[in-house]
Design an enzyme around this catalytic site. Structure first.
Site: not given
Length: 466
Positions: A166, A241, A275, A367
């Site tokens: 996906k 992750e 990330c 973040e």
């Protein structure tokens, strides 16, 4: 202002209109997968997986190598698709397509080496076997569409599983093309399927489907927690992750010129949508001013512009929504130390920005996922470690020092899954990758990648006379 994708729903199925982030032009329209279509895909995948797992290991390896060769033949086509749908500079996009090819090659090499163990026991022989899980769902993000899709897909296929991929709503085109190449290379029909669509619809249907044995998800920590909770209901395996807020620690004894020259790449690569981005730059106080002095020209030297131009070092953000999010971390009056330039007009552009701040500032704790970094001073090694660990995340980080003992001490003290000394390199497909704390669960890549997609079965064979 449109986002990087738009959903249109008329009397027929919903569709996603894919936008070029550099121009805001519609480049494709992709049907959105429904829950019923997910159910049918799982059934096809289960049938194909049984056929695939029954093949001799060498035959599976040959087919994956043919898939890798097909990717290699179409490398430039895939890279250009990535430029258009993700806004990545073409040099980066070529690397990404090559990484997908390399992952398939590497995984193919592990098929015939996925061996069990013979464990000494009394009264017989004890063996362990690695058996495929069945159908695996890989939910890939928009920041690195091809490589991260391959991180899950390649080892899962190599271990004998079927894969339902996906892709993110904004970046399905390279995934769809990879599936076409896999089928043309000889993979059984239904073994590797791509299901574009919305996360809450297609993604959720995959996560909750009883026929899916494992979910591999790369994305935000918030969504990862939701997926983990849903997988718990069926005791379903999961690899996550998730986010990061990685430190770049520069000690006074480092090669400060080299550290400053390398720093822009650590938080501007992929326009900061990474990330592993080193968005917290921690600099020892005695060289703090010198480091900033060197950092400014290095940041401003990064060429921002047309992703199709080989000279471009940084492209646009993925969407208007992402640009708005990044802007929120640099309000009017923010302590901007360095500001680069970005094109005006169409496209989701944002300039490279370095802030001077405090450890408790929002930009220093959350973040950002954009081309923004915060630089903070520290006095000594103990404070550097404390600041580095003052986050809920633990994905990556860098340590700059000439002192080998310090490099080892700090590497042991920083709570992160992937650290680099005098470098910002976090990812190699032949070494493990994953995070501590809320940066994720499990490991991808490296020698153990295939085993992560298997069950370990223990078999005892009695040798006693019957």
């Amino acid at each position: 202002m449109p986002s990087a994708y738009e959903t249109s729903a008329g009397t027929g199925p919903a569709e996603h209109r894919i936008l070029n982030p550099a121009t805001e032009e519609v480049i494709a329209t992709v049907p959105a997968t429904t829950p019923d279509q997910v159910d049918a895909a799982v059934a096809r995948a289960a049938k194909a997986q049984a056929q695939w797992a029954a093949l001799a290991p060498g035959d599976r390896a040959r087919l994956l190598r043919r898939f890798a060769a097909a990717v290699d033949t179409h490398l430039e086509e895939l890279a250009q698709l990535e430029v258009r749908e993700a806004g990545h500079p073409v040099g980066n996009a070529r690397w990404e397509a090559g990484n997908a090819r390399d992952l398939l090659e590497y995984a193919a090499g592990g098929i015939e080496r996925l061996t069990g163990a013979q464990i000494p026991v009394a009264g017989g022989l004890n063996l362990t076997l690695h058996e495929p899980l069945g159908v695996v769902a890989v939910i890939a993000p928009w920041n690195f569409p091809m490589p991260i899709a391959a991180w899950g897909t390649a080892p899962a296929l190599a271990a004998g599983n079927a894969v339902l991929l996906k892709p993110a709503e904004t970046t399905p085109l390279t995934a769809l093309r990879l599936a076409e190449l896999g089928l043309a290379a000889g993979l059984p029909e239904g073994l590797f399927q791509v299901l574009p669509g919305a996360g809450p619809v297609a993604g959720n249907a995959l996560v909750e489907h009883p026929g899916v044995a494992k979910v591999v998800f790369t994305g935000s920590t918030g969504v990862g927690k939701q997926i983990m909770a849903k997988c718990a209901d069926g005791v379903k395996r999961v690899t996550l992750e998730l986010g990061g807020k990685s430190p770049n620690i520069v000690f006074a004894d480092a090669d400060v010129e080299k550290a400053a020259a390398a720093a822009p790449g650590s938080f501007l690569d992929n326009t900061g949508q990474d990330c592993c981005a080193r968005s917290r730059i921690l600099v020892q106080a005695s060289v703090y001013d010198r480091f900033l002095e060197l950092l400014e020209p290095a940041v401003k030297a990064v060429t921002v512009g047309d992703p199709a131009d080989p000279a471009t070092g940084m492209g646009p953000l993925i969407s208007a929504a992402q640009r708005d999010r990044v802007r929120s971390y640099v309000p009017d009056g923010a302590p901007v130390a360095i500001r680069g330039e970005a094109p005006e007009g169409k496209g989701f552009w944002y300039p490279a920005t370095v802030l001077e701040g405090r450890p408790e500032d929002r930009a220093a704790t959350e973040e950002i996922f954009g081309p923004v970094a915060v630089v903070l001073p520290f006095e000594d090694e103990a404070e550097a470690v404390r600041l580095a660990n003052a986050t809920d995340y633990g994905l990556s980080g860098s340590i700059w020092t000439r002192d080998v003992g310090r490099a080892l001490r700090v590497s042991g003290a920083v709570a992160a899954g992937n650290l680099s000394v005098n470098s910002h390199s976090s990812v190699r497909y032949w070494t493990p990758f994953g995070g501590y704390k809320q940066s994720g669960l499990g490991r991808e890549l490296g020698p153990g990648a295939l085993a992560a997609f298997t069950e370990t079965k223990n078999v005892f064979i009695s040798t006693e006379e019957q």
